[in-house]
Enzyme design. Sequence first.
Site, PDB file in Angstrom:
ATOM      1  N   TRP A 179       3.589 -33.733 -61.804  1.00 46.80           N
ATOM      2  CA  TRP A 179       4.515 -32.996 -62.663  1.00 46.80           C
ATOM      3  C   TRP A 179       5.327 -34.013 -63.451  1.00 46.80           C
ATOM      4  CZ3 TRP A 179       9.914 -31.163 -61.032  1.00 46.80           C
ATOM      5  CH2 TRP A 179      10.457 -30.291 -61.965  1.00 46.80           C
ATOM      6  N   ASP A 233       7.937 -33.088 -52.131  1.00 46.17           N
ATOM      7  CA  ASP A 233       8.512 -32.086 -53.032  1.00 46.17           C
ATOM      8  C   ASP A 233       7.731 -30.787 -52.874  1.00 46.17           C
ATOM      9  OD1 ASP A 233       9.693 -30.631 -55.040  1.00 46.17           O
ATOM     10  OD2 ASP A 233       8.785 -31.765 -56.684  1.00 46.17           O
ATOM     11  N   LYS A 261       9.708 -19.964 -56.519  1.00 47.82           N
ATOM     12  CA  LYS A 261       8.455 -19.229 -56.565  1.00 47.82           C
ATOM     13  C   LYS A 261       8.167 -18.506 -55.252  1.00 47.82           C
ATOM     14  CE  LYS A 261       6.641 -22.407 -60.022  1.00 47.82           C
ATOM     15  NZ  LYS A 261       7.907 -23.167 -60.154  1.00 47.82           N
TER      16      LYS A 261
END
Length: 398
Positions: free
Chosen positions: A131, A213, A248
């Site tokens: 990311w 993460d 999420k």
Amino acid sequence: MLFSKLETKPIDPIIGLYQDYLANTNPKKVNLSIGLYFDEQGRIDLMGAARKAALVLAEKNQVKSYLPIDGDREYLQAINELVYGKDNPVLVENRLASVQTLAATGGLRITADALREFAGSTRCWVSDPTWSNHIDIFTEAGYQVGAYSYYNRDLMSYDIEALLADLENKLSERDVVLMHPVCHNPTGADLTEEDWLKVYALIKSKNAILVLDQAYLGYGKGIEEDALAVRLAAQHLDQFVHIFSSSKTFSIYGERIGNVNIKCKDAEQAVVLTSNLKQLIRCCYSTPICNGARLVKTILTTPEIRKTWEAELNAYRERLQNLRKEFVAKLKALGVDFSYIEQQYGFFSFLKLTPEQIQALKNDYGIYALESGRINFAGLNQSNIDYVTNAIAAVIKG
């Protein structure tokens, strides 16, 4: 004049692509870029569990006062019991320094600052690819950021031998190794238990610092199964950092709820480290957000609502995996073999396409994917999957 030498910064590629999508007037356009969960109608879904929790909180009519600097302790306990397991020694022995953060993004910045100031870390290694904000956050925090080998486009999967060789050759003491514990973003290719143990042994031998993460718990193989990498780290590493995002997993994106856990040698050290993390937070955003934390802890601690949440999250995961299978089958019928996608998990995978083919999908069909080939499977549904797979086959065959 102040600021006269500043130049305009480039827009984030994901946000920029999404803005292009919104501006496109093609009625068949398809957004496969931004990492959100969309339902069959292409809407950002709100879980029934989150709605039920919100009603419970509305009935309580709680005052929205400031939280303590380290956040809602009941939220932190509920999340940590979910991820680590209630009887995990790190929880029983109070060996986690835990703080609530402004989602995982805020947690990453607090982690970067903490490891620089408290551990003397100056270098961070991220997976190739990762990311993009991982790179930006640690760079802005003053780190030298480099990459370790991860995804092999010939294999269309991760390459454990290349990964281990890179870590062996590059790591120094106190270097940060940033990894995705499940649903790797952007590839969807996750390590096996055996490979996690190899990586952890190497990191430990180098006296480096693991940072996990975790943004997609429940979207890989299951809620319990997706905690594997974190639980293995808690078992095999003396110290590591775990960053968690609730966005999420509980479909509460805008609430910006996350947390940071750092495993310590004992409970006393955890108290001291927590006080130092609180000082960093106080100088940054002072206190975290109360409403989202209340939503999450209500979901996890109310049996009826938790049962609803587990069923909904499982349904989200199963839908994504079924879309992967259907996507692969439809392409195979068109003479394109993307079978590797069925072995990957979560929102994302890479399409084995060139940047020119990705551009053709955008220009000729209004289908938006990142230039790297990363797509979000949640952007597919029964109304557009045939259109997308036919377009992909068309650009491949020229």
